[in-house]
Design an enzyme around this catalytic site. Structure first.
Site: not given
Ligand code: PGA
Length: 251
Positions: A9-11, A95, A97, A167, A173, A213, A234-235
């Protein structure tokens, strides 16, 4: 047999140039999709260039969000019908966010889940959980209620294709993933909720991912758990090398 899904998930990251470079670099090195499916969810403006760069390759290009109407006067929104027309299969819905910064309610998320299915795509439905809820013991009820609300009116046939991501927002993050047992417990809870809403047979077909993470060091331990069918990273999905390492978790 549930095929594992390693999804990024690149956001709101990357330019078109960066997205195209990434796609070209990884596509030939990804595993056979009949063994491990791989996807990157990217911002809408990057999707078509990535599809072109992938050109028949193994990467599934996915969307991070869409609106619940197919067309109309909704300035700035992304049409699920247009995503389908691009050839997309997966759309992330709900998600944490989106829930937190864009005020997406359970009702909005439910409408989006319907819109994705109505356009013959599959949602990667996200459920979150805060540390406050975990500490006060409300997290089980919270996860169950998010899944239940998001799936209102979704048929058996639709539900069995579903991907759901557990999640915990305290792990997103933060660099501090849930423990393998906490992740397994959350994914098991989601599968049980699907079993209660539908049937054991459908719950056994649904793929449940863990997100928060995830990195090349913890992916193997997470994937070894019975109820974890994949990850949403994500990251660690932003760099070619780390994304490829996630997809090669079996090695
Ligand atoms: P993260 O993000 O791997 O950077 O913790 C995961 C996500 O928000 O899907």
């Amino acid at each position: 047999m549930r095929i594992p899904l390693i999804a990024g998930n690149w956001k709101m990251n990357k330019t078109v140039t960066e997205a195209v470079t990434f796609t070209k670099q990884v596509t030939d090195q990804l595993p056979d999709p009949s063994e491990v499916e791989t996807a990157i969810a990217a911002p809408a403006i990057l999707l078509q260039p990535m599809i072109d760069a992938n050109s028949g390759g193994r990467l599934q290009v996915a969307a991070e969000n869409c609106y619940y109407e197919n067309e109309g006067a909704y300035t700035g929104e992304t049409s699920p019908m247009a995503l389908k027309d691009m050839g997309l299969h997966y759309v992330i819905i709900g998600h944490s966010e989106r829930r937190r910064y864009f005020n997406e309610t359970d009702d909005i998320i439910n409408r989006k889940v319907h819109a994705v299915y109505n356009n013959a795509m599959v949602p990667i439905l996200c459920c979150d959980e805060t540390m406050g809820r975990r500490e006060s013991g409300e997290h089980v009820h919270w996860v169950v209620s998010q899944v239940t609300a998001a799936l209102k009116g979704i048929s058996d046939d639709e539900a069995k294709k579903l991907v759901i991501a557990y999640e915990p927002s305290w792990a997103i993050g933060s660099g501090k993933s849930a423990s393998f047992d906490q992740a397994e417990e959350g994914c098991y809870l989601i599968r049980q909720t699907v079993a209660d809403l539908y049937s054991d047979e459908i719950a056994n077909q649904v793929r449940v991912l863990y997100g928060g993470s995830v990195n090349p060091d913890n992916v193997k331990g997470l994937m070894a758990k019975d109820n974890i069918d994949g990850v949403l990273a994500g990251g660690a999905s932003l760099k070619e090398e780390t994304f490829l390492q996630l997809t090669q978790y079996k090695n």
